[in-house]
Motif scaffolding. Sequence first.
Motif, PDB file in Angstrom:
ATOM      1  N   SER A  81       3.263 -21.096  26.086  1.00 28.79           N
ATOM      2  CA  SER A  81       3.777 -21.940  27.164  1.00 28.79           C
ATOM      3  C   SER A  81       2.945 -21.739  28.421  1.00 28.79           C
ATOM      4  O   SER A  81       2.299 -20.710  28.588  1.00 28.79           O
ATOM      5  N   ARG A  82       2.980 -22.718  29.329  1.00 27.83           N
ATOM      6  CA  ARG A  82       2.309 -22.584  30.622  1.00 27.83           C
ATOM      7  C   ARG A  82       3.288 -22.907  31.756  1.00 27.83           C
ATOM      8  O   ARG A  82       2.972 -23.633  32.684  1.00 27.83           O
ATOM      9  N   GLU A  83       4.469 -22.351  31.693  1.00 24.80           N
ATOM     10  CA  GLU A  83       5.478 -22.632  32.707  1.00 24.80           C
ATOM     11  C   GLU A  83       5.262 -21.859  33.995  1.00 24.80           C
ATOM     12  O   GLU A  83       5.820 -22.210  35.027  1.00 24.80           O
ATOM     13  N   GLY A  84       4.503 -20.806  33.964  1.00 25.23           N
ATOM     14  CA  GLY A  84       4.400 -19.908  35.104  1.00 25.23           C
ATOM     15  C   GLY A  84       3.707 -20.508  36.304  1.00 25.23           C
ATOM     16  O   GLY A  84       2.944 -21.477  36.197  1.00 25.23           O
ATOM     17  N   GLU A  85       3.963 -19.896  37.473  1.00 26.25           N
ATOM     18  CA  GLU A  85       3.365 -20.342  38.727  1.00 26.25           C
ATOM     19  C   GLU A  85       1.842 -20.179  38.735  1.00 26.25           C
ATOM     20  O   GLU A  85       1.141 -20.883  39.438  1.00 26.25           O
ATOM     21  N   HIS A  86       1.339 -19.243  37.953  1.00 25.22           N
ATOM     22  CA  HIS A  86      -0.075 -18.878  37.983  1.00 25.22           C
ATOM     23  C   HIS A  86      -0.920 -19.770  37.073  1.00 25.22           C
ATOM     24  O   HIS A  86      -2.144 -19.780  37.166  1.00 25.22           O
ATOM     25  N   GLY A  87      -0.279 -20.501  36.177  1.00 28.07           N
ATOM     26  CA  GLY A  87      -1.017 -21.384  35.281  1.00 28.07           C
ATOM     27  C   GLY A  87      -1.501 -20.739  34.012  1.00 28.07           C
ATOM     28  O   GLY A  87      -2.033 -21.422  33.133  1.00 28.07           O
ATOM     29  N   ASN A  88      -1.347 -19.413  33.874  1.00 35.07           N
ATOM     30  CA  ASN A  88      -1.774 -18.739  32.652  1.00 35.07           C
ATOM     31  C   ASN A  88      -0.783 -18.998  31.524  1.00 35.07           C
ATOM     32  O   ASN A  88       0.403 -19.250  31.757  1.00 35.07           O
ATOM     33  N   ALA A  89      -1.278 -18.923  30.300  1.00 36.49           N
ATOM     34  CA  ALA A  89      -0.399 -19.072  29.146  1.00 36.49           C
ATOM     35  C   ALA A  89       0.592 -17.915  29.106  1.00 36.49           C
ATOM     36  O   ALA A  89       0.275 -16.785  29.473  1.00 36.49           O
ATOM     37  N   LEU A 269      -3.900 -22.605  46.460  1.00 40.19           N
ATOM     38  CA  LEU A 269      -4.627 -21.813  45.467  1.00 40.19           C
ATOM     39  C   LEU A 269      -3.869 -21.782  44.144  1.00 40.19           C
ATOM     40  O   LEU A 269      -4.457 -21.971  43.070  1.00 40.19           O
ATOM     41  N   LEU A 270      -2.569 -21.546  44.190  1.00 39.77           N
ATOM     42  CA  LEU A 270      -1.789 -21.533  42.954  1.00 39.77           C
ATOM     43  C   LEU A 270      -1.806 -22.896  42.277  1.00 39.77           C
ATOM     44  O   LEU A 270      -1.825 -22.984  41.048  1.00 39.77           O
ATOM     45  N   GLN A 271      -1.831 -23.966  43.059  1.00 41.39           N
ATOM     46  CA  GLN A 271      -1.907 -25.303  42.460  1.00 41.39           C
ATOM     47  C   GLN A 271      -3.240 -25.494  41.739  1.00 41.39           C
ATOM     48  O   GLN A 271      -3.283 -26.078  40.646  1.00 41.39           O
TER      49      GLN A 271
END
Length: 414
Positions: A81-89, A269-271
């Motif tokens: 999944s990629r739900e996190g704020e950081h964009g990592n799997a 940056l997080l975006q």
Amino acid sequence: MPVHWYYNRDNIKKDFGAITQYEDAKHPHPEAFMVGMSYSPDMSAAKENGRDKQVAIIPPSARKFYRTTLPTTEARVLSTSREGEHGNAAPELNERYHYHHQLKAGENTLNVHLCRVLMRTLADSGDVRDFRNRQWLRNFIDYMSDTDNPKRTKDPYTEVYIRRWFEAYAAGSQLTGCARDQQRTWSIGSNGGVVRPLIMSLAYPEHVSAGLGAAITHQVTTHVSENVSATVGVLVPMLNELVHGADWESAVRKYASLLRLPKITGKQLLQQYRDAKGPGNIPVDEMHALHTTWQDEPFDPFALNDSMASDEVIRHHIGTICYTEHAVPLMLYLWVNQRGDFANTLLLNANAGGDSCNRGSVLGLLAGAAAPSIPEELKKGLTEYEAIRDEINAFLDTIEPGPSDAHSAVTGSE
């Protein structure tokens, strides 16, 4: 520790309400992406170099969380999944293990244990002038590879700078040539590279330039980073002034003026990370520019505190990520926001989330140096309080001798 890398502060409220004391790491961690991180030492080369046992630094019980060349008996947890704020799997929610899974309230993370390794190395030298970074590195290797030590193996998270260091060591690099470079490995420019150098500098309270030299020389044993060096260059003399008795507000005004905020805000940056499906997918040169492009005006945390609400500043205007160009201005802002109060500043740091552990270690050194006293419950709430106290006292015995108030302030003598 309990809210380390909670980027969405609503998740902190959901899981804890608010952090008001030491807490256990909870399971699951809603944003954890430790699962799937890589550690890939060349084990054939390591064996040829006689280093195969030394590079087995991920505890066997934690290897299921990593993509690794180390042998493992457990099935690897997969990221889907990629739900996190950081964009990592990230894996499914029930397998999002906290970075410090199983650590209890008041226990130390691996990075803090490495600070303790440094203090013990300094103490064993007997005198700071006899300290050698090569001995620190040998002790670093011994500690990291001691996977029979329950204190060593309880924290499953090994930061990327350590993993890349040991990959280079496995390949045959010399002790002083294993640290990775920020321009090649973007996350080397992080708060984890600041804490130990600040401790190193405290061994020279009478000689700030010697302390700065010792700090940066120690820094590059694990972090070759212009951002970390720039941070150390600002914070070492600031810490030295605080140890000499400087008022916290005057010190913050003076040293904040040497900083510039990044041009990119924390929210932006997080975006970018999410748009790229993780920061590792951003080209190296572009990533380097994101972290080394600055605003023109000197940073003023007092003006920021007067003009913007804390919920707008934290994470949105200034990122809670692990990079020093965001973290150091955020530390100073949090300190100003809490009017210099030590305990409240550290509590706000924890409730800010993100890289709360390493950021809190640095902020704790600065605010602690300026504080009239440290609350007893914070000291004695540490699981290994007595051992840490004894290690600090042994470290202080190595300090460069001198008659001034600075030496007395660091050692706690009168």
